[in-house]
Design a protein around this motif. Sequence first.
Motif, mmCIF file in Angstrom:
data_model
loop_
_atom_site.group_PDB
_atom_site.id
_atom_site.type_symbol
_atom_site.label_atom_id
_atom_site.label_comp_id
_atom_site.label_asym_id
_atom_site.label_seq_id
_atom_site.Cartn_x
_atom_site.Cartn_y
_atom_site.Cartn_z
ATOM 1 N N PRO A 425 7.196 19.450 -54.048
ATOM 2 C CA PRO A 425 7.137 18.190 -54.802
ATOM 3 C C PRO A 425 8.243 18.083 -55.847
ATOM 4 O O PRO A 425 8.709 16.969 -56.147
ATOM 5 C CB PRO A 425 5.747 18.222 -55.461
ATOM 6 N N ILE A 426 8.691 19.229 -56.387
ATOM 7 C CA ILE A 426 9.785 19.210 -57.364
ATOM 8 C C ILE A 426 11.083 18.793 -56.690
ATOM 9 O O ILE A 426 11.856 17.978 -57.219
ATOM 10 C CB ILE A 426 9.939 20.595 -58.027
ATOM 11 N N CYS A 427 11.349 19.347 -55.492
ATOM 12 C CA CYS A 427 12.559 18.976 -54.738
ATOM 13 C C CYS A 427 12.532 17.505 -54.347
ATOM 14 O O CYS A 427 13.551 16.807 -54.425
ATOM 15 C CB CYS A 427 12.684 19.849 -53.491
ATOM 16 N N VAL A 428 11.377 17.024 -53.926
ATOM 17 C CA VAL A 428 11.248 15.613 -53.542
ATOM 18 C C VAL A 428 11.520 14.716 -54.744
ATOM 19 O O VAL A 428 12.211 13.685 -54.635
ATOM 20 C CB VAL A 428 9.850 15.332 -52.957
ATOM 21 N N ALA A 429 11.005 15.107 -55.919
ATOM 22 C CA ALA A 429 11.224 14.313 -57.132
ATOM 23 C C ALA A 429 12.685 14.345 -57.572
ATOM 24 O O ALA A 429 13.230 13.332 -58.031
ATOM 25 C CB ALA A 429 10.316 14.828 -58.252
ATOM 26 N N ALA A 430 13.328 15.516 -57.427
ATOM 27 C CA ALA A 430 14.702 15.666 -57.911
ATOM 28 C C ALA A 430 15.742 15.150 -56.915
ATOM 29 O O ALA A 430 16.712 14.483 -57.303
ATOM 30 C CB ALA A 430 14.977 17.137 -58.225
ATOM 31 N N TRP A 431 15.577 15.456 -55.633
ATOM 32 C CA TRP A 431 16.579 15.111 -54.618
ATOM 33 C C TRP A 431 16.200 13.898 -53.786
ATOM 34 O O TRP A 431 17.056 13.273 -53.157
ATOM 35 C CB TRP A 431 16.801 16.286 -53.657
ATOM 36 N N GLY A 432 14.912 13.615 -53.712
ATOM 37 C CA GLY A 432 14.435 12.614 -52.770
ATOM 38 C C GLY A 432 13.963 13.282 -51.492
ATOM 39 O O GLY A 432 14.415 14.391 -51.156
ATOM 40 N N ILE A 433 13.076 12.640 -50.771
ATOM 41 C CA ILE A 433 12.492 13.265 -49.588
ATOM 42 C C ILE A 433 13.509 13.414 -48.460
ATOM 43 O O ILE A 433 13.433 14.356 -47.657
ATOM 44 C CB ILE A 433 11.253 12.471 -49.116
ATOM 45 N N ALA A 434 14.506 12.532 -48.412
ATOM 46 C CA ALA A 434 15.508 12.603 -47.337
ATOM 47 C C ALA A 434 16.330 13.893 -47.443
ATOM 48 O O ALA A 434 16.469 14.643 -46.467
ATOM 49 C CB ALA A 434 16.419 11.385 -47.385
ATOM 50 N N VAL A 435 16.877 14.164 -48.620
ATOM 51 C CA VAL A 435 17.695 15.371 -48.809
ATOM 52 C C VAL A 435 16.850 16.629 -48.617
ATOM 53 O O VAL A 435 17.304 17.625 -48.036
ATOM 54 C CB VAL A 435 18.349 15.363 -50.203
ATOM 55 N N THR A 436 15.608 16.586 -49.101
ATOM 56 C CA THR A 436 14.712 17.737 -48.934
ATOM 57 C C THR A 436 14.499 18.046 -47.462
ATOM 58 O O THR A 436 14.566 19.203 -47.034
ATOM 59 C CB THR A 436 13.350 17.461 -49.612
ATOM 60 N N MET A 437 14.237 17.018 -46.663
ATOM 61 C CA MET A 437 14.009 17.219 -45.232
ATOM 62 C C MET A 437 15.275 17.649 -44.510
ATOM 63 O O MET A 437 15.229 18.461 -43.581
ATOM 64 C CB MET A 437 13.448 15.945 -44.601
ATOM 65 N N TRP A 438 16.434 17.132 -44.913
ATOM 66 C CA TRP A 438 17.698 17.579 -44.319
ATOM 67 C C TRP A 438 17.900 19.079 -44.574
ATOM 68 O O TRP A 438 18.336 19.817 -43.695
ATOM 69 C CB TRP A 438 18.873 16.792 -44.900
ATOM 70 N N SER A 439 17.605 19.512 -45.785
ATOM 71 C CA SER A 439 17.747 20.936 -46.126
ATOM 72 C C SER A 439 16.838 21.798 -45.255
ATOM 73 O O SER A 439 17.247 22.851 -44.743
ATOM 74 C CB SER A 439 17.420 21.158 -47.605
ATOM 75 N N CYS A 440 15.601 21.348 -45.075
ATOM 76 C CA CYS A 440 14.660 22.082 -44.220
ATOM 77 C C CYS A 440 15.144 22.123 -42.779
ATOM 78 O O CYS A 440 14.961 23.124 -42.074
ATOM 79 C CB CYS A 440 13.273 21.424 -44.290
ATOM 80 N N SER A 441 15.785 21.051 -42.349
ATOM 81 C CA SER A 441 16.306 20.996 -40.982
ATOM 82 C C SER A 441 17.392 22.043 -40.754
ATOM 83 O O SER A 441 17.430 22.696 -39.700
ATOM 84 C CB SER A 441 16.866 19.599 -40.701
ATOM 85 N N VAL A 442 18.270 22.231 -41.748
ATOM 86 C CA VAL A 442 19.351 23.218 -41.629
ATOM 87 C C VAL A 442 18.771 24.623 -41.475
ATOM 88 O O VAL A 442 19.199 25.412 -40.614
ATOM 89 C CB VAL A 442 20.285 23.148 -42.857
ATOM 90 N N ILE A 443 17.774 24.956 -42.294
ATOM 91 C CA ILE A 443 17.142 26.281 -42.222
ATOM 92 C C ILE A 443 16.483 26.487 -40.862
ATOM 93 O O ILE A 443 16.609 27.550 -40.242
ATOM 94 C CB ILE A 443 16.113 26.442 -43.358
ATOM 95 N N THR A 444 15.786 25.458 -40.386
ATOM 96 C CA THR A 444 15.096 25.557 -39.097
ATOM 97 C C THR A 444 16.083 25.732 -37.950
ATOM 98 O O THR A 444 15.844 26.513 -37.021
ATOM 99 C CB THR A 444 14.230 24.307 -38.858
ATOM 100 N N PHE A 445 17.213 25.027 -38.011
ATOM 101 C CA PHE A 445 18.222 25.153 -36.953
ATOM 102 C C PHE A 445 18.858 26.537 -36.964
ATOM 103 O O PHE A 445 19.168 27.092 -35.903
ATOM 104 C CB PHE A 445 19.303 24.081 -37.110
ATOM 105 N N CYS A 446 19.045 27.120 -38.143
ATOM 106 C CA CYS A 446 19.558 28.499 -38.221
ATOM 107 C C CYS A 446 18.580 29.462 -37.546
ATOM 108 O O CYS A 446 19.001 30.418 -36.871
ATOM 109 C CB CYS A 446 19.776 28.897 -39.680
ATOM 110 N N GLY A 447 17.276 29.207 -37.727
ATOM 111 C CA GLY A 447 16.268 30.008 -37.041
ATOM 112 C C GLY A 447 16.375 29.872 -35.535
ATOM 113 O O GLY A 447 16.241 30.862 -34.795
#
Length: 466
Positions: A425-447
């Motif tokens: 929730p802190i990341c969503v408040a600071a970056w917005g949900i779009a940037v937060t989800m993009w960041s999660c996507s990068v980690i998942t793709f590395c996996g």
Amino acid sequence: MTLKLRLASAFANPNCLLGRRNRHQFLVTLLVNIATFSHGLGVGWMSPVMRDLQTDQSPLNFPVLVDEVSWIGSLVGIGSVMGNLFAGFLQDRIGRKLVLFALAVPNTIFWFLIYFVQSVEFLYIGRLMAGMTGGACYVVLPTFISEIADTNVRGRLGSMILLSVNMGVLAGYIVSTHVDYFTAPPFIIALPLCYFICNFLFPETPHHLIRKGKIEAAKKSFMFYKNIRRDDIKAESEFDELEYLVTKEQNEKTKSFDYKDFITKPAFKAYASAGVVLACNQFSASFCVTTYLSDVFAASHTTLDVGMCTIVIGVLQIVGNYATTLLCDKYGRRILMLTSTGGASMCLVAFACFVYYAQEYDLSSVGWLPLLILSLYVFLCNIGMVGCMFVVLVELFPSKIRAVGVSTFVVILSSTVFLTLKIFPICVAAWGIAVTMWSCSVITFCGFLYFLFFLEETKGKSLLEA
């Protein structure tokens, strides 16, 4: 007559869960997963409730602030660490069964505190107790099920842990959406009590009993879980082989179990794979989306009813986990992990793009897209990263360090649950949900890339292999 023959043929199949050989293993797995269902029910029930607690329609007589909600959401991770340590320390000392009995206690306390809530501290302690149940479940149940299950059905039975959790989550979504806050707990509390009673119906695992030198009790347990008669010569031979392998494994551990076992090449390969599995499971935001689902949909600019969307996602979680039970032993773990990470990464990108452009343009004509994307995302997460996680963790580690390795990584997982639920929730408040989800996507793709090049298939691997 033809139907009878077909049924007889199906039940004679060694891979049939209701066949004679596997029947008791399957039924006992269902009974012990009452605990995981009850845990999931608490997790799902809290998701819409946490949003309601911040509104003017709050069922409580005191306000709950955003920061307090983040603690309510994340304290389940701290409780999970406590449960991991409790189960990991005791399951080899007092046995799997006694730890299974103990799971009912914190879950019962959780529902009592939810019902008799007087301040936000009641919710904090309740979530801590709920986390203890889940954390202990995730340590003792994979071990218990892997020790009672035949190799050909172990994957399906092990994946039922997450299936029952997600069935509980769905039930929690539905109950909290349609039933008053103070009406549900008095009825739900019957679940942990029922689970406690059901634990009297089956014995300790034969592996643990052999390690404790209780050979006759181990033989009875073995015959019960394999659903075979004592006078079966083949079964006697099979038990003798199991006794030999478990005793040999125990003797080897006693003689040579030291730090060197943890710095071998197979051990380091297991650490790397387990670490990536853990990172994908948590930093793909799969558990964050489940916990803060109502808030995620509210921020996605969907034109659909948030309550309805939440229930649909709950159904897809179950479908994904059920697909895992069907596919895990047939096609293997690796292909499911690849499909899960690759597909989930693309879904996160798509969801983030929709939210980003919905802030600039009117996309109400396709307001159903967030539900479609998140539904596919949740399904893909649950067929691999979530549904196969505990099966893969148990199978990755060499036998000498399996118990310590799995317990350690599950503790790390629970700590990461607290971290991700607190910062999401802190990341969503600071970056917005779009940037937060993009960041999660990068980690998942590395996996996905790691699994593509380095993950070994563990389907059919004996738990007594080095």
